[in-house]
Design a protein around this motif. Structure first.
Motif, PDB file in Angstrom:
ATOM      1  N   LYS A   6       0.835  -1.212   0.000  1.00  0.00           N
ATOM      2  CA  LYS A   6       0.000   0.000   0.000  1.00  0.00           C
ATOM      3  C   LYS A   6       0.864   1.255   0.000  1.00  0.00           C
ATOM      4  O   LYS A   6       0.572   2.223  -0.700  1.00  0.00           O
ATOM      5  CB  LYS A   6      -0.938   0.015   1.208  1.00  0.00           C
ATOM      6  N   VAL A  16      -5.142   1.666  -5.379  1.00  0.00           N
ATOM      7  CA  VAL A  16      -5.316   0.213  -5.466  1.00  0.00           C
ATOM      8  C   VAL A  16      -6.168  -0.124  -6.684  1.00  0.00           C
ATOM      9  O   VAL A  16      -5.885  -1.088  -7.403  1.00  0.00           O
ATOM     10  CB  VAL A  16      -5.925  -0.347  -4.155  1.00  0.00           C
ATOM     11  N   ARG A  27     -10.636  -4.630  -7.657  1.00  0.00           N
ATOM     12  CA  ARG A  27     -10.019  -3.991  -6.493  1.00  0.00           C
ATOM     13  C   ARG A  27     -10.093  -4.873  -5.257  1.00  0.00           C
ATOM     14  O   ARG A  27      -9.131  -4.975  -4.487  1.00  0.00           O
ATOM     15  CB  ARG A  27     -10.694  -2.639  -6.213  1.00  0.00           C
ATOM     16  N   SER A  31      -7.042  -6.168  -3.037  1.00  0.00           N
ATOM     17  CA  SER A  31      -7.012  -5.874  -1.596  1.00  0.00           C
ATOM     18  C   SER A  31      -6.848  -7.147  -0.781  1.00  0.00           C
ATOM     19  O   SER A  31      -6.113  -7.163   0.213  1.00  0.00           O
ATOM     20  CB  SER A  31      -8.290  -5.144  -1.168  1.00  0.00           C
ATOM     21  N   ASN A  35      -3.719  -7.694   1.731  1.00  0.00           N
ATOM     22  CA  ASN A  35      -3.951  -7.910   3.163  1.00  0.00           C
ATOM     23  C   ASN A  35      -3.759  -9.363   3.591  1.00  0.00           C
ATOM     24  O   ASN A  35      -3.782  -9.662   4.780  1.00  0.00           O
ATOM     25  CB  ASN A  35      -5.351  -7.436   3.544  1.00  0.00           C
TER      26      ASN A  35
END
Length: 109
Positions: A6, A16, A27, A31, A35
């Protein structure tokens, strides 16, 4: 090892969503990778989409210890740069300065 995906995306002035679009994924999928625990393949794709080397996606403050055995020689690297030099030597594309293997020959200090 901590990922800083990030942070790198933001430093490149991207979002992103923009990176996901370049990668051809949505997206939410990107993500989840960011994560979660992304594979090397995904990290390579993210790095390519951002326009950086994959090593830039990792926190450079953390310690690295790599032990590589190749054709009877063992090499130790404590930074990504040293690791890249060892890989280049193994590929035959470069000379690794100041290295000794574990058996008493040269290796990275």
């Amino acid at each position: 090892m901590t990922l800083r995906i990030k942070e790198v995306i933001k430093a490149k002035g991207m979002t992103v969503q923009e990176v996901a679009d370049i990668m051809g994924i949505n997206r939410v999928g990107l993500s989840n990778h960011i994560n979660g625990n992304p594979s090397v393949e995904i990290l390579e794709r993210i790095a390519a989409a951002i326009g950086v080397h994959i090593s830039e996606l990792f926190d450079s403050k953390e310690e690295l210890t790599a032990l590589i055995q190749h054709k009877g020689d063992f090499y130790r690297a404590s930074t990504l740069e040293e690791l890249e030099k060892v890989v280049e030597k193994i590929k035959g594309n470069g000379i690794v300065p100041d290295h000794k293997n574990i058996r008493g020959k040269e290796y990275y200090q």
